[in-house]
Design an enzyme around this catalytic site. Structure first.
Site, PDB file in Angstrom:
ATOM      1  N   SER A  97      23.818  19.993  70.041  1.00 29.40           N
ATOM      2  CA  SER A  97      23.063  21.541  70.297  1.00 29.40           C
ATOM      3  C   SER A  97      21.428  20.877  70.322  1.00 29.40           C
ATOM      4  CB  SER A  97      23.466  22.380  69.109  1.00 29.40           C
ATOM      5  OG  SER A  97      22.820  23.169  69.094  1.00 29.40           O
ATOM      6  N   ASP A 235      18.051  24.945  74.682  1.00 24.30           N
ATOM      7  CA  ASP A 235      18.554  24.281  73.777  1.00 24.30           C
ATOM      8  C   ASP A 235      19.175  22.758  74.441  1.00 24.30           C
ATOM      9  OD1 ASP A 235      20.459  25.472  73.258  1.00 24.30           O
ATOM     10  OD2 ASP A 235      20.848  24.636  71.372  1.00 24.30           O
ATOM     11  N   ASP A 237      22.576  22.395  74.253  1.00 24.18           N
ATOM     12  CA  ASP A 237      23.370  21.902  75.176  1.00 24.18           C
ATOM     13  C   ASP A 237      23.023  24.178  75.774  1.00 24.18           C
ATOM     14  OD1 ASP A 237      22.732  23.803  72.363  1.00 24.18           O
ATOM     15  OD2 ASP A 237      25.139  24.176  71.724  1.00 24.18           O
ATOM     16  N   ASP A 239      22.976  27.243  73.865  1.00 22.59           N
ATOM     17  CA  ASP A 239      23.332  28.290  73.583  1.00 22.59           C
ATOM     18  C   ASP A 239      21.803  29.196  72.736  1.00 22.59           C
ATOM     19  OD1 ASP A 239      23.451  26.747  71.462  1.00 22.59           O
ATOM     20  OD2 ASP A 239      25.017  27.280  70.637  1.00 22.59           O
TER      21      ASP A 239
END
Ligand code: MG
Length: 452
Positions: A97, A235, A237, A239
């Site tokens: 993340s 960010d 990844d 999400d």
């Protein structure tokens, strides 16, 4: 790794130190074993350790008879969406993340595209601990194939969001998993797109994978210099999304969340919005004035999505920029968030700075207090009673995560740190003076309990 494998957002740790190929293979094998999966979708973000962990995960899956569909570098929400769309039994995303480049991890999704809940995670942990993998014989080992199905996701977003204005957006994927998909989708919605850091690079050379006021300073400058309408960042990844307004200012996370929640509540009378215990009370302010209701959960998107399903909520989000839009799915989705925020601005015929300015500015103060780990349970048990009697005028008290007490002009949250010998106190007030006053009183009470 010591202790529990899963944290609030899957398995996470230093790549090749804590999150090793052997661990990834065991998790793959455990997922295939527990879900009796025939088909598992596997994706990853841009981290340098991604391919290594992906291949290990796939090996584990295959060894227990599952077939792996490898979708390559995709945002986490895209992986979650494809898991359901492609009718897979599970999905595994290799990502850490917003953590620094040296980290990596695995996040697991069920057939509905929902992140594994505690119960499913415990099952995986137990299977690994007891080494109860159902390895197949040589003839039933699974197969792997590389597929590119991201267009399914892009089309779904296009179906959900129609824009009419030609927005000039500056998009900063920060070299993470949204690097190609975000600019592509925003262009297809009719935006004029300028990109920044839109190449896949696992060293994250341009900025931290965590978008915040500091890491987005370069984006803010570009938005200002180009006179663009908005800056959008994701960010590592994808999400989470964060925004820069048309004046080049970072859009405060809490106020943007509250303003958007208010906008959604306006569309449907009596709507429920879900957020976590740490979010600012300006979300209640914005939602309740539009006759909606706010439900609060523990910190973590898994809890938000579970509660959203339970209450048929129209929107949910955390102040880190992870917003969930149930019209598409229950995974926080940065690209969808940015498209829907643009649509909200169009609907209200406004620019981002004015949209955010609808949400009031409140003051937050935080304090940590040393406290032995062995004392935490006792103190947390007593905190509730002690606060209740010290603040008889309170409107509400909840123990959903720590103890959260709501007053007329502010609130406080007392939590025991999960990792350090500390009690954490958070207070928000309508003014800094109010916040400090509440904090002073709460500090005295908690200190007394710590010293008993
Ligand atoms: Mg993330």
């Amino acid at each position: 790794m010591n202790g529990r494998l899963f944290g609030s957002s899957g398995v996470r740790g230093l790549a090749n130190v804590e999150v090793t190929p052997s661990l990834a293979a065991e998790i793959g094998a455990a997922v295939a074993t527990c879900s009796e999966a025939l088909k598992v979708v596997v994706g990853r973000d841009t981290r340098t350790s991604g391919a290594m962990l992906e291949n290990a995960t796939v090996a584990g899956l295959l060894s227990c008879g599952a077939n792996a569909w490898q979708v390559g570098i995709v945002p986490t929400p895209t992986l979650a969406f494809l898991t359901k769309q492609l009718k897979a039994d599970a999905g595994i995303m290799i990502t850490a993340s917003h953590n620094p480049p040296q980290y990596n991890g695995l996040k697991i999704f069920n057939a509905d595209g929902m992140a594994y809940d505690m119960k499913s995670q415990d099952k995986i942990e137990e299977t690994i601990r007891k080494r109860q993998f159902k390895r197949t014989n040589w003839a039933d080992v699974g197969t792997s194939q590389r597929v590119d199905e991201t267009s399914l996701y892009a089309e779904a977003v296009r179906r959900k969001v129609k824009l009419h204005r030609k927005w000039h957006v500056v998009v900063d994927p920060g070299c993470g998993a949204t690097y190609n998909l975000a600019p592509q989708i925003l262009k297809s919605l009719g935006c004029k797109v300028t990109t920044l850091n839109a190449q896949a690079d696992g060293f994250f050379p341009a900025r931290s994978p965590e978008p915040n006021a500091e890491s987005l300073e370069p984006l803010a400058k570009v938005v200002e210099n180009l006179g663009a309408d908005i800056g959008i960042a994701y960010d590592g990844d994808g999400d989470r999304a964060a925004f820069i307004d048309e004046r080049g200012n970072f859009a405060d996370f809490d106020r943007t969340l509250a303003a958007y929640a208010g906008h959604v509540a306006k569309q449907k009378t009596g709507a429920t919005v879900v957020t976590n215990v740490e979010a600012s009370m300006n979300i209640e302010k914005m939602v309740e004035q539009n006759h909606g209701k706010v439900v609060r959960t523990k910190v973590g998107d898994v809890y938000i999505s579970e509660e959203m399903k339970k209450h048929k909520a129209v929107f949910g989000g955390e102040p880190c920029g992870a917003w969930i839009h149930p019209q598409l799915h229950y995974c926080p989705d940065g690209i969808l968030t940015s498209a829907l925020l643009l649509r909200a601005l169009e609907n209200e015929d406004t620019e981002l700075s004015d949209f955010v300015a609808q949400a009031p500015v409140y003051s937050t103060v935080r304090k940590n207090m040393a406290c032995r780990n062995t004392e935490k349970n006792r103190i947390m048990k007593q905190v509730s009673e002690s606060l209740r009697s010290a603040f008889p005028e309170h409107r509400e008290i909840s123990d959903v995560d720590g103890v959260r007490l709501v007053l007329e002009n502010g609130w406080m949250l007392v939590r025991a740190s999960g990792t350090e010998p500390l009690m954490r106190l958070t207070v928000e007030g309508e003014s800094l003076r109010t916040a400090n006053k509440i904090m002073a009183k709460a500090t005295l009470l908690v200190r007394k309990l710590v010293e008993e």
